[in-house]
Design an enzyme around this catalytic site. Structure first.
Site, PDB file in Angstrom:
ATOM      1  N   GLY A   9       4.302   6.092   9.401  1.00  0.00           N
ATOM      2  CA  GLY A   9       4.813   6.418   8.289  1.00  0.00           C
ATOM      3  C   GLY A   9       4.201   7.185   7.161  1.00  0.00           C
ATOM      4  CG  LEU A  63      10.161   3.342  12.045  1.00  0.00           C
ATOM      5  CD1 LEU A  63       9.650   2.069  10.188  1.00  0.00           C
ATOM      6  CD2 LEU A  63       9.161   2.609  12.251  1.00  0.00           C
ATOM      7  CB  ALA A  83       6.630   4.035   8.583  1.00  0.00           C
ATOM      8  CB  SER A  84       8.330  -0.296   4.859  1.00  0.00           C
ATOM      9  OG  SER A  84      10.079  -0.911   4.737  1.00  0.00           O
ATOM     10  CB  SER A 126       7.871  -6.252   0.109  1.00  0.00           C
ATOM     11  OG  SER A 126       8.181  -5.933  -1.643  1.00  0.00           O
ATOM     12  CE1 TYR A 154      13.288  -2.436   0.641  1.00  0.00           C
ATOM     13  CE2 TYR A 154      12.447  -3.455  -1.160  1.00  0.00           C
ATOM     14  CZ  TYR A 154      12.488  -2.706  -0.426  1.00  0.00           C
ATOM     15  OH  TYR A 154      10.727  -2.299   0.038  1.00  0.00           O
ATOM     16  CE  LYS A 158       9.544  -5.283   3.102  1.00  0.00           C
ATOM     17  NZ  LYS A 158       9.226  -3.685   4.027  1.00  0.00           N
ATOM     18  CB  VAL A 188       3.459   0.463  -4.257  1.00  0.00           C
ATOM     19  CG1 VAL A 188       1.989   1.530  -4.520  1.00  0.00           C
ATOM     20  CG2 VAL A 188       3.519  -0.903  -2.987  1.00  0.00           C
ATOM     21  CB  VAL A 253       3.783  -5.180 -16.861  1.00  0.00           C
ATOM     22  CG1 VAL A 253       3.420  -3.464 -17.579  1.00  0.00           C
ATOM     23  CG2 VAL A 253       2.431  -5.051 -16.011  1.00  0.00           C
TER      24      VAL A 253
END
Length: 354
Positions: A9, A63, A83-84, A126, A154, A158, A188, A253
């Site tokens: 990726g 992929l 890559a994801s 993740s 999602y 993962k 991220v 946060v």
């Protein structure tokens, strides 16, 4: 001769930083792209490799297809599967999202297992595979797994992709297999290397662009992409990391706290950041017509609490202050023209794999 590492990726946000981290430490890098003819999307990586004299090449592999993976792996000693696909909005088909994540991961691992030169694979997973669906609010560690029956698509994708990776690695014979290491990053953020952005940049971009009258009650456990790139290299280099998961994320946060950080920096430069809270009921109403905001609805009021002590202890990994990460993210979005200062015309921007 330097070790050649395959990074999947190449045009993605995280992969770009991983590639630059490896090149800066003397590794030769082969990186996968979906289309070798699309040279503009990777020009920034080529420029960086040229400046430092690093060895960087590209291989075409997707992929979703078997073709190209054997050739991509050949001559490499390790794989960093970064890559994801990350949805820009709620997926149209949950099963398709999950299938793509699981099948894509296994496709890369099979190619690695077929080549005896591959001795380590680092998989970017993740905290979505760690911290969701639990009925209590206890801080999560690498011993925890997301409860797929109580999680959105999602998070399920993962989790199932990572579980499939562990099952595959454990099925390999010791005499002909690789050691697997998994990194579980949080949200991220950090500077972009090109005008192409990731979905993870949306909160900061929206704050800079003043796209809403207030800030939704959402937040994340954040990691700086530069620190995450270092974690990938450390996971590659640390023998004792074999067979381990590593959470790479800091304290939770709130987006409103991010807004305050940015307002403190940019108010003197004539860019006011909205910091007032946006009521949950209004967020849900606006989300009906705003696909980007729709992703935040399941996260309203949710606190991500994870512990990254294992990465610190076993990898010697450290994280920079979150304020630095948030501000550097904003600075890069302005520098690259993803967001224009007040009075300027905002250019179109693109999103890519996370």
């Amino acid at each position: 001769m330097s070790t050649r590492v395959l990074v999947t990726g190449a045009t993605g946000f995280v992969a770009g930083h991983v590639i630059t981290e490896l090149l800066g430490h003397g590794y030769a890098v082969r990186a996968t792209v979906r289309d070798l003819a699309a040279t503009a999307t990777r020009a920034h990586l080529v420029d960086h490799a040229t400046r430092i004299g690093g060895e960087l090449e590209f291989a075409e592999a997707d992929l979703d297809r078997d073709a190209g993976w054997a050739e991509a792996v050949a001559g490499c000693g390790a794989i960093l599967h970064v890559a994801s696909p990350f949805p820009a909005g709620p997926p149209d088909d949950d099963d398709e999202l999950i299938r793509t994540a699981v099948d894509g991961t296994l496709r890369v691992l099979r190619a690695g297992a077929a080549d005896p030169a591959i001795r380590r694979v680092v998989l970017t997973s993740s905290i979505a595979a760690v911290a969701h669906g639990h009925r209590d609010s206890a801080p999560r560690t690498e011993a925890d797994w997301t409860v797929v029956e109580r999680s959105p698509a999602y998070q399920r994708s993962k989790t199932l992709a990572e579980r499939a990776a562990w099952e595959f690695a454990e099925s390999l014979p010791a005499s002909h297999g690789f050691s697997l290491v998994v990194l579980n990053p949080g949200m991220v953020l950090g500077p972009v290397l090109s005008p192409v952005t990731s979905t993870s940049h949306e909160p900061v971009r929206r704050l800079l662009a003043r796209e809403a009258p207030g800030v939704p009650r959402v937040g994340w456990s954040v990691v700086d992409v530069r620190d995450l790139a270092v974690a990938h290299r450390l996971a590659l280099e640390t023998p004792e990391a074999a067979g381990r998961r590593y959470i790479c994320a800091g304290e939770h946060v709130w987006m409103r706290d991010m807004a305050r950080m940015l307002d403190e920096v940019y108010r003197a430069r004539g860019l006011r950041i909205v910091t007032r809270p946006l009521p949950d009921v209004l967020v849900r109403a606006v989300a009906l017509v705003d696909p980007g905001l729709r992703l935040t609805v399941p996260a309203l009021g949710r606190v991500e609490r994870v512990i990254a002590d294992r990465a610190r202890r076993e990898l010697g990994w450290t994280m920079r202050p979150v304020r630095e990460t948030v501000v550097d993210t904003a600075e890069s979005l302005l520098l690259r023209g993803v967001v224009r200062p007040p009075g300027a015309v905002e250019p179109a921007f693109a999103t890519a794999e996370a």
